[in-house]
Motif scaffolding. Sequence first.
Motif, PDB file in Angstrom:
ATOM      1  N   TRP A  70     -67.415  12.619  20.614  1.00 19.93           N
ATOM      2  CA  TRP A  70     -66.803  13.953  20.505  1.00 19.93           C
ATOM      3  C   TRP A  70     -66.718  14.419  19.059  1.00 19.93           C
ATOM      4  N   GLY A  71     -66.498  13.459  18.157  1.00 17.00           N
ATOM      5  CA  GLY A  71     -66.501  13.820  16.733  1.00 17.00           C
ATOM      6  C   GLY A  71     -67.836  14.459  16.371  1.00 17.00           C
ATOM      7  N   CYS A  72     -68.911  13.840  16.827  1.00 12.69           N
ATOM      8  CA  CYS A  72     -70.250  14.372  16.515  1.00 12.69           C
ATOM      9  C   CYS A  72     -70.455  15.746  17.168  1.00 12.69           C
ATOM     10  N   VAL A  73     -70.048  15.861  18.430  1.00  9.89           N
ATOM     11  CA  VAL A  73     -70.273  17.124  19.155  1.00  9.89           C
ATOM     12  C   VAL A  73     -69.505  18.267  18.486  1.00  9.89           C
ATOM     13  N   VAL A 129     -63.514  24.757  15.120  1.00  7.45           N
ATOM     14  CA  VAL A 129     -63.773  23.319  14.997  1.00  7.45           C
ATOM     15  C   VAL A 129     -62.465  22.570  14.769  1.00  7.45           C
ATOM     16  N   ILE A 130     -61.631  23.100  13.888  1.00  7.41           N
ATOM     17  CA  ILE A 130     -60.355  22.422  13.601  1.00  7.41           C
ATOM     18  C   ILE A 130     -59.513  22.353  14.886  1.00  7.41           C
ATOM     19  N   ALA A 131     -59.447  23.473  15.600  1.00  6.90           N
ATOM     20  CA  ALA A 131     -58.651  23.485  16.835  1.00  6.90           C
ATOM     21  C   ALA A 131     -59.206  22.479  17.837  1.00  6.90           C
ATOM     22  N   LEU A 132     -60.518  22.408  17.927  1.00  5.42           N
ATOM     23  CA  LEU A 132     -61.124  21.479  18.900  1.00  5.42           C
ATOM     24  C   LEU A 132     -60.916  20.024  18.485  1.00  5.42           C
ATOM     25  N   LEU A 133     -60.887  19.783  17.182  1.00  3.38           N
ATOM     26  CA  LEU A 133     -60.641  18.404  16.734  1.00  3.38           C
ATOM     27  C   LEU A 133     -59.237  17.972  17.154  1.00  3.38           C
ATOM     28  N   PHE A 134     -58.280  18.866  16.980  1.00  2.00           N
ATOM     29  CA  PHE A 134     -56.912  18.555  17.437  1.00  2.00           C
ATOM     30  C   PHE A 134     -56.908  18.295  18.938  1.00  2.00           C
ATOM     31  N   ALA A 135     -57.493  19.251  19.668  1.00  2.00           N
ATOM     32  CA  ALA A 135     -57.483  19.144  21.132  1.00  2.00           C
ATOM     33  C   ALA A 135     -58.183  17.866  21.574  1.00  2.00           C
ATOM     34  N   GLY A 136     -59.322  17.581  20.962  1.00  2.00           N
ATOM     35  CA  GLY A 136     -60.113  16.400  21.335  1.00  2.00           C
ATOM     36  C   GLY A 136     -59.299  15.131  21.176  1.00  2.00           C
ATOM     37  N   TYR A 137     -58.618  15.022  20.027  1.00  2.00           N
ATOM     38  CA  TYR A 137     -57.842  13.806  19.766  1.00  2.00           C
ATOM     39  C   TYR A 137     -56.736  13.649  20.817  1.00  2.00           C
ATOM     40  N   PHE A 138     -56.045  14.754  21.100  1.00  2.00           N
ATOM     41  CA  PHE A 138     -54.937  14.633  22.061  1.00  2.00           C
ATOM     42  C   PHE A 138     -55.436  14.357  23.474  1.00  2.00           C
ATOM     43  N   PHE A 175     -64.650  17.518  31.042  1.00  2.00           N
ATOM     44  CA  PHE A 175     -64.437  18.777  31.762  1.00  2.00           C
ATOM     45  C   PHE A 175     -63.300  19.568  31.098  1.00  2.00           C
ATOM     46  N   ILE A 176     -62.206  18.837  30.807  1.00  2.00           N
ATOM     47  CA  ILE A 176     -61.053  19.517  30.189  1.00  2.00           C
ATOM     48  C   ILE A 176     -61.460  20.051  28.807  1.00  2.00           C
ATOM     49  N   MET A 177     -62.240  19.256  28.077  1.00  2.00           N
ATOM     50  CA  MET A 177     -62.681  19.708  26.750  1.00  2.00           C
ATOM     51  C   MET A 177     -63.547  20.967  26.863  1.00  2.00           C
ATOM     52  N   CYS A 178     -64.378  21.009  27.891  1.00  2.00           N
ATOM     53  CA  CYS A 178     -65.251  22.178  28.065  1.00  2.00           C
ATOM     54  C   CYS A 178     -64.416  23.441  28.302  1.00  2.00           C
ATOM     55  N   VAL A 179     -63.439  23.315  29.220  1.00  2.00           N
ATOM     56  CA  VAL A 179     -62.609  24.477  29.541  1.00  2.00           C
ATOM     57  C   VAL A 179     -61.841  24.908  28.295  1.00  2.00           C
ATOM     58  N   LEU A 180     -61.260  23.896  27.624  1.00  2.00           N
ATOM     59  CA  LEU A 180     -60.471  24.201  26.429  1.00  2.00           C
ATOM     60  C   LEU A 180     -61.327  24.850  25.337  1.00  2.00           C
TER      61      LEU A 180
END
Lengths: 400, 477
Positions: B190-193, B234-243, B450-455
């Motif tokens: 996910w970091g790479c994506v 990207v910053i928002a997704l990094l937060f979301a991804g980690y959580f 799936f959740i990451m995609c929606v988010l």
Amino acid sequence: MKKKSYLDNPATLKIDLMLRGLRIADPLVKAWACGATGIDIMLPGRTIANIPCSEGFTAASPYAIRKRGERYAITDGTGEVEVSLVPRPKFYDGKTSTGVSFSKIAQVHGSLLVITPSPACEFFNAKVECRYCAGNFDRTGKEDAVYTVEDVVETVGAAIAELGSPVVYLSIGFSRDPSGGMEFLRPYLQAIKRHYNCLTAVEALPPKDNHWIDETYAMGADSALYNVEIYDEELFKIICPGRATLIGRKRYLDALEYAAKIFPSGTVSSHLIVGLEPPGSTCQGIDFLTGIGVVPVLPIYRPTTNKALRIDPLTTEIIIPVYKHLYKAVKTKGINLNWVRDLSMVTTPVELKGLVEGAGKNVSLVDTFYGTRLGKKAAWGMSTLRRKLRVKGTHGQSGH
Amino acid sequence: MTVEIDTRPLWLIIALRALRPIFFAALLVLFIALLYMPAPAGLSPEGQKAIAIFAVCFILWISNALPLAITSLFAIVLVPLFGVLSKRETYALFGNEAVFFILGAFILAGAVMHSGLSTRVALTIMDRFGASPKRLILSIFLLAAALSFLMSEHAVAAMLFPIVFEISKGLNLKPGASNYGKLLFFSLAWGCVIGGVATFLGGARVPLAIGILKETTGKTIEFSDYIIAVFPIVIALLFAGYFIMTYFFPIDVTDIDKAHNVLGKRIKTLGKITYMEYAVGVVMLVTILAWVFLGKRFGLAGIALSSVVALFVLRLVRWKDIEEYVNWGIILMYGGAIILGAALDKSGAASWLVNSIMGGWSDSPVVVFALLSLLTIALTEAMSNAAVIVILLPVSIGLADKLSIDPAAMTYAIAVPAGLAFMFPMSTPANAIAVSSNYISVRDMAKGGFIMCVLSWLVFNLAAAFYWPLIGMGYLK
Ligand code: SF4
């Protein structure tokens, strides 16, 4: 009590002969056997058998071979049955272009052309060799005793020219190589496949990883043998200390199970030596192996080196139920019987038909067909096609 | 090459093999039918041919029946052959700036990897900042993202994989069972994506999208403008991804000393930093600064290629060293995709498709923008993101024109979501590499993905609606 005679049934006769051996009185046959430990004889019903004739125990055998005019007969003292001597292959007299005798490189056993390119078995170096080992293998595995790929290919060519389509059987002793010896056999196997349209079998050690079994199939082996030899866990440890400590019984069984999923039905087999463990445990072994799709091959122990290993008493009456059990097990599990056939050193399930009630005494049309040259070509064609369909190379995916 | 044995029933294998010729025959029939059926109203003969070629390539791209690059080459053959564009025009399009930018970026990334600089940076950061289980996960996650700002996310995943794998082995984590094992590989993938969408360098898809934008409208997007528009996402997704990953797979280890042993050993084998690493690092830094400040003036490809020349003048790399890092397949694919995009546009096929297929969707730019970005995210989960761009972008640019949406904004709506492939191993090589570790199952990936995609779809659309206007960008022209 009247002495039991096995002369009228080739399957039981083969078993009895292999267990008790044959006395050779006739000087002509003696000369023909030429000091070999066993001689190949064609019994009635085209049943080929390699019968021990020089080991000590054969002196007490009731069987003797006699010349009757132009023919030969085996007698047990109560009657006799006509047999023929399997002619010594002519190519044995030839040599490779580097001067190695063909007969040193390959031996014909029934439909098999057996080749052991390297005589090394590292169990000897670690002093954990199988306790029944007849020591066919050079214990030190000297480098110069390895036959070159070219020599082996030439030998196979000479054998094929004379015999038609033997199954080329490559075997290898134990080495610490994770491929179970397949990395060593690879150039031989591939060269043979490149030059000739013949079926091949490899007798190797279970490799460390299953991907080597995939490789074995992909590189051209049509059949694979990982010989567990003894099914009973405790006896396995005692009799095969090398196999038990350096490979492990579980790995044997796992590798066989996996191989049976990769190779065609009936082409993965494992020896269970009859006479080194109680018949009940051999039967358990038969059940387990057939359950995972493996054909058990049951050679009878020939006590050449270590007599004490053999269970006592060991008679044909004790052995026959084990062979009957083998036939029923492979039939019930629906395993193809056409691969493991026409072997002189062991009694194969196809030969046992005549032994089991209700199995139909006659050899079927399919059995006969696969015994013919055309049948062998067809088997090679099917096997090659199957490999083409099943083997895929994996390439790195270039995606996004 | 390793072998694999297909153990499916033989009849099925034979049937599937027979399907291939049937598939190609059917494709040929479809192609001929599309070419010769009566042209619908409003569609020029060239447009009809362009649509026939597009349909064939579309099917080949999504089915993967041919390698992506070969489908592109096929498009290059068909476009002039059927007179959609002239030969001269077709082959000239291959000389697009985007193609050369991608080539330059591959060579630069190859030089960084070959010098060992990227591995050193990776190991040092993980060792320095990964003091606790949580921080180690975070450092792998952020490192994968940060490196993907600068080089292809696939290359980053491939480079970090052996290190992360050794860490998981060093910690004796059980594949398939250990949450921490899953987290290590999720943070890598996910970091790479996520990092891969931050700049033009994370993958070749943004340059491809810009190449299509330029060929069809003459407009472009600058390196710095893109970063400003996308970075907060990207910053928002990094937060979301980690959580999300730590929510699904809570950390189940307390001690990671063994991981540091592994990293320490690796760092030791690297020795001290070499002249080569310094020099390549400086060239890379200068290149990035030039992209940001001089991109408009000299062009991104020009800067990339100048840096490549500098690498060779300074003898920092030899051709032999970087050849393996240049993915010629991707370059061919992108060249072909740009040609096909231009063919659709110039023949009028794109605007005809927009009017007849997407025209009725909605008249609201916000709705169209949201729907297109959703469609892109959905498609990119199942197919190559470059293919998604080439399929959707020319038509979307046509639609932008109709709805008075800024075509550059429309390019973002396709190019950014096309990189957000979280769900399946086939979505992107970073996911495939993570699943190949056996720590993550396809199910695990699909669940969190799936959740990451929606988010990410929500975050992207919220940013477009509320943040972009603040920086002077908007949907509308
Ligand atoms: S594996 Fe056992 S039987 Fe075979 S050669 Fe080695 S020691 Fe002898």
